[in-house]
Design a protein around this motif. Structure first.
Motif, PDB file in Angstrom:
ATOM      1  N   TYR B  18       0.840  -1.207   0.000  1.00 27.49           N
ATOM      2  CA  TYR B  18       0.000   0.000   0.000  1.00 27.49           C
ATOM      3  C   TYR B  18       0.869   1.248   0.000  1.00 27.49           C
ATOM      4  O   TYR B  18       0.559   2.238  -0.676  1.00 27.49           O
ATOM      5  N   VAL B  19       1.951   1.197   0.758  1.00 26.30           N
ATOM      6  CA  VAL B  19       2.907   2.311   0.782  1.00 26.30           C
ATOM      7  C   VAL B  19       3.570   2.448  -0.587  1.00 26.30           C
ATOM      8  O   VAL B  19       3.756   3.554  -1.103  1.00 26.30           O
ATOM      9  N   THR B  20       3.897   1.298  -1.190  1.00 21.01           N
ATOM     10  CA  THR B  20       4.542   1.302  -2.509  1.00 21.01           C
ATOM     11  C   THR B  20       3.666   2.002  -3.543  1.00 21.01           C
ATOM     12  O   THR B  20       4.165   2.716  -4.423  1.00 21.01           O
ATOM     13  N   ARG B  21       2.347   1.817  -3.421  1.00 20.75           N
ATOM     14  CA  ARG B  21       1.439   2.505  -4.340  1.00 20.75           C
ATOM     15  C   ARG B  21       1.633   4.016  -4.254  1.00 20.75           C
ATOM     16  O   ARG B  21       1.694   4.709  -5.269  1.00 20.75           O
ATOM     17  N   ALA B  22       1.674   4.515  -3.022  1.00 20.40           N
ATOM     18  CA  ALA B  22       1.817   5.961  -2.822  1.00 20.40           C
ATOM     19  C   ALA B  22       3.148   6.440  -3.394  1.00 20.40           C
ATOM     20  O   ALA B  22       3.215   7.478  -4.068  1.00 20.40           O
ATOM     21  N   LYS B  23       4.208   5.665  -3.157  1.00 18.60           N
ATOM     22  CA  LYS B  23       5.529   6.028  -3.685  1.00 18.60           C
ATOM     23  C   LYS B  23       5.515   6.069  -5.207  1.00 18.60           C
ATOM     24  O   LYS B  23       6.071   6.978  -5.830  1.00 18.60           O
ATOM     25  N   LEU B  24       4.876   5.072  -5.814  1.00 18.06           N
ATOM     26  CA  LEU B  24       4.802   5.037  -7.280  1.00 18.06           C
ATOM     27  C   LEU B  24       4.128   6.292  -7.815  1.00 18.06           C
ATOM     28  O   LEU B  24       4.616   6.931  -8.750  1.00 18.06           O
ATOM     29  N   LEU B  26       3.790   9.229  -6.410  1.00 22.32           N
ATOM     30  CA  LEU B  26       4.634  10.411  -6.182  1.00 22.32           C
ATOM     31  C   LEU B  26       5.771  10.458  -7.203  1.00 22.32           C
ATOM     32  O   LEU B  26       6.050  11.519  -7.775  1.00 22.32           O
ATOM     33  N   HIS B  27       6.390   9.306  -7.455  1.00 19.07           N
ATOM     34  CA  HIS B  27       7.499   9.265  -8.419  1.00 19.07           C
ATOM     35  C   HIS B  27       7.018   9.551  -9.837  1.00 19.07           C
ATOM     36  O   HIS B  27       7.671  10.272 -10.586  1.00 19.07           O
ATOM     37  N   PHE B 201       5.856  -3.317 -16.690  1.00 21.21           N
ATOM     38  CA  PHE B 201       5.845  -2.450 -15.514  1.00 21.21           C
ATOM     39  C   PHE B 201       7.209  -2.434 -14.852  1.00 21.21           C
ATOM     40  O   PHE B 201       7.730  -1.366 -14.487  1.00 21.21           O
ATOM     41  N   CYS B 202       7.775  -3.628 -14.699  1.00 18.25           N
ATOM     42  CA  CYS B 202       9.070  -3.736 -13.998  1.00 18.25           C
ATOM     43  C   CYS B 202      10.211  -3.100 -14.775  1.00 18.25           C
ATOM     44  O   CYS B 202      11.251  -2.790 -14.196  1.00 18.25           O
ATOM     45  N   GLU B 203      10.020  -2.880 -16.074  1.00 15.60           N
ATOM     46  CA  GLU B 203      11.050  -2.221 -16.885  1.00 15.60           C
ATOM     47  C   GLU B 203      11.088  -0.713 -16.664  1.00 15.60           C
ATOM     48  O   GLU B 203      12.050  -0.042 -17.046  1.00 15.60           O
ATOM     49  N   LEU B 204      10.005  -0.173 -16.116  1.00 15.51           N
ATOM     50  CA  LEU B 204       9.920   1.286 -15.948  1.00 15.51           C
ATOM     51  C   LEU B 204      10.922   1.769 -14.903  1.00 15.51           C
ATOM     52  O   LEU B 204      11.145   1.111 -13.895  1.00 15.51           O
ATOM     53  N   ALA B 209      13.030   2.138  -9.277  1.00 16.53           N
ATOM     54  CA  ALA B 209      13.371   3.018  -8.158  1.00 16.53           C
ATOM     55  C   ALA B 209      12.600   2.657  -6.885  1.00 16.53           C
ATOM     56  O   ALA B 209      13.088   2.826  -5.778  1.00 16.53           O
ATOM     57  N   VAL B 210      11.380   2.152  -7.053  1.00 14.37           N
ATOM     58  CA  VAL B 210      10.478   2.047  -5.916  1.00 14.37           C
ATOM     59  C   VAL B 210      10.209   0.620  -5.418  1.00 14.37           C
ATOM     60  O   VAL B 210      10.070   0.401  -4.221  1.00 14.37           O
ATOM     61  N   LEU B 211      10.118  -0.340  -6.343  1.00 12.87           N
ATOM     62  CA  LEU B 211       9.682  -1.676  -5.934  1.00 12.87           C
ATOM     63  C   LEU B 211      10.671  -2.349  -5.000  1.00 12.87           C
ATOM     64  O   LEU B 211      11.877  -2.221  -5.162  1.00 12.87           O
TER      65      LEU B 211
END
Lengths: 229, 235
Positions: B18-24, B26-27, B201-204, B209-211
């Motif tokens: 859920y936190v990762t979603r927010a980070k994504l 924002l980035h 997605f993972c190539e982005l 940076a975030v995952l």
């Protein structure tokens, strides 16, 4: 603005269908109401346009189908002119969305369980829903509606606790909300149900009471398969 | 613009999808923020004041005001920073409704079931939760086809949008499912579009940076399972 025909598929007893209907009326959007006769035997129209969830309400705007009551409310707010249902300020919008989610995610299950279970379990669920409703009530902060001077998104989302709550309490023989314990919430409930536009699309209380009383055994059976997390 | 970027703080915990979603979000928007790692075993004053209702991460604090619930946070970022970076939601009301529909599906039918695979107490309940999760993944494949409209690998078409962020936040956990439970959550043989989605997605850059590192997530999950088993044994 689109002149395309708007149809709403609903069911007379559903607070979710009411949410969609009140949004349309508040925006002044003309629509045709298509009522399902029996949710145990759903119409082709409903199943065609909501194949995933198979639930009411479904909004049909021309050839577009929109499902899920609060998504319909947001769609109606964005697709049509008229008074805004969601606040303009991003933080206030987030707040309205947060509490609408709180209602659907945290309140609906304990509410249902507090009605139809018994003994110690029932007491636990009653306490849980009362604590949650206290948190919701606090959001009124002396305002006439959650949305301020007039209805907004959260008022629409909370409609179940304005009109349906006391009917369910009566059928179940359970008291969860009293004016003594929840003065602001009860005041709000009266404001909501007596609102000139809302009352045009609220199901008749006596009819709801008779209808839900006849389904009591079924409601009690539903809680057996519900495992609260 | 709604406010200075220096006024953004994210209260989170590294493992949380859920936190990762927010980070994504924002980035993707190119927003700078202060990342605050909460110790959920010993919650900070700021955290408890900011999310008194749920006491969960993430909490986004913008100009001193807290916003809670990952999907609400992502929509807030979209609303408050409408003029900054790419949009996460389409402009057309109907397309927005479709995006929100599938986002709600990811939340209610996929994420909420999957959490039960980790948290439910009996083997039977966990197996049922896994079945429900896998069924939801198959339906989501249909959703991806509908949303992308053949324009690209993402739910947002040729670029990421709201649904991609909500599902994307879960990717490291999706990959952790096989080492943890022996089942591929997204299997190219069953849901080829979602498998291609995950690869793209993972190539982005934002994903890189975030995952979270998948092995670290696996170790974390095992530690949670061990704690739960110990707690159950003591009851």
């Amino acid at each position: 603005m689109s002149e395309t025909a708007v149809k709403l598929i609903g069911f007379f007893d559903s607070p979710f269908a009411h949410r969609a209907e009140v949004a349309l009326r508040l925006k002044g959007v003309p629509y045709e109401l298509v009522l399902e006769k029996d949710l145990g035997n759903k119409s082709e129209l409903l199943l065609k346009h909501n194949p995933i969830h198979k639930k009411v309400p479904v909004l049909l705007h021309g050839d577009k189908a929109i499902c899920e009551s609060l998504l319909i409310v947001e769609y109606v707010d964005e697709a049509f002119d008229g008074p805004p249902l969601l606040p303009a300020d991003p933080f206030d919008r987030a707040d309205a969305r947060f509490w609408a989610r709180f209602l659907d995610d945290k309140c609906s299950t304990p509410f249902w369980l507090a009605l139809w279970t018994e003994g110690e379990a029932q007491k636990g669920f009653a306490k849980e829903i009362q604590e949650s409703l206290k948190l919701l009530e606090a959001q009124l902060k002396g305002k006439r509606f959650f949305g301020g001077d007039d209805l907004g998104f959260l008022d629409i989302a909370a409609c179940g606790f304005a009109h349906w709550l006391s009917v369910f309490e009566e059928v179940a023989g359970v008291t969860l909300v009293t004016p003594q314990e929840f003065p602001d919430l009860c005041r709000w409930g009266k404001e909501y149900t007596s609102h000139e536009i809302v009352k045009q699309c609220l199901p008749d209380r006596a009819t709801l009471l008779a209808h839900f009383s006849a389904k009591k055994d079924y409601f009690v059976s539903t809680v057996k398969s519900m495992a609260p997390n | 613009m709604a406010g200075g970027e220096g006024a953004l703080k994210l209260l989170g915990m590294w493992a949380s999808p859920y936190v990762t979603r927010a980070k994504l979000a924002l980035h993707i928007k190119g927003l700078r923020y202060e990342n605050v790692e909460e110790d959920l075993g010993n919650k900070s004053e700021l955290f408890l004041i900011s999310n008194p209702v749920h006491k969960t991460v993430p909490v986004l604090i913008h100009n001193g005001k807290p916003i809670c619930e990952s999907s609400v946070i992502v929509q807030y970022i979209e609303d408050a920073f409408a003029d900054v970076g790419p949009s996460l939601l389409p402009t057309d009301p109907y397309e927005r409704a479709i995006a929100r529909f599938w986002a709600a599906y990811v939340e209610d039918k996929l994420a909420n079931q999957w959490v039960r695979v980790l948290r439910d107490k009996t083997d039977e309940e966990r197996a049922e939760a896994m079945r429900q999760t896998l069924a939801a993944v198959e339906v989501l494949e249909v959703g991806l086809k509908e949303c992308s409209g053949g324009k690209g690998a993402f739910f947002g078409g040729d670029r990421v949008g709201y649904i991609d962020v909500l599902l994307g936040g879960m990717v490291s956990w999706v990959k952790a499912n096989e080492p943890l439970f022996g089942i591929k959550l997204i299997d190219a043989a069953k849901t080829p579009l979602l498998a291609a989605w995950m690869e793209s997605f993972c190539e982005l850059d934002v994903a890189k940076a975030v995952l979270q590192d998948v092995n670290e997530v696996v170790e974390y999950a095992k530690a949670v399972q061990a704690r739960m088993a110990a707690a159950a044994a003591n009851n």
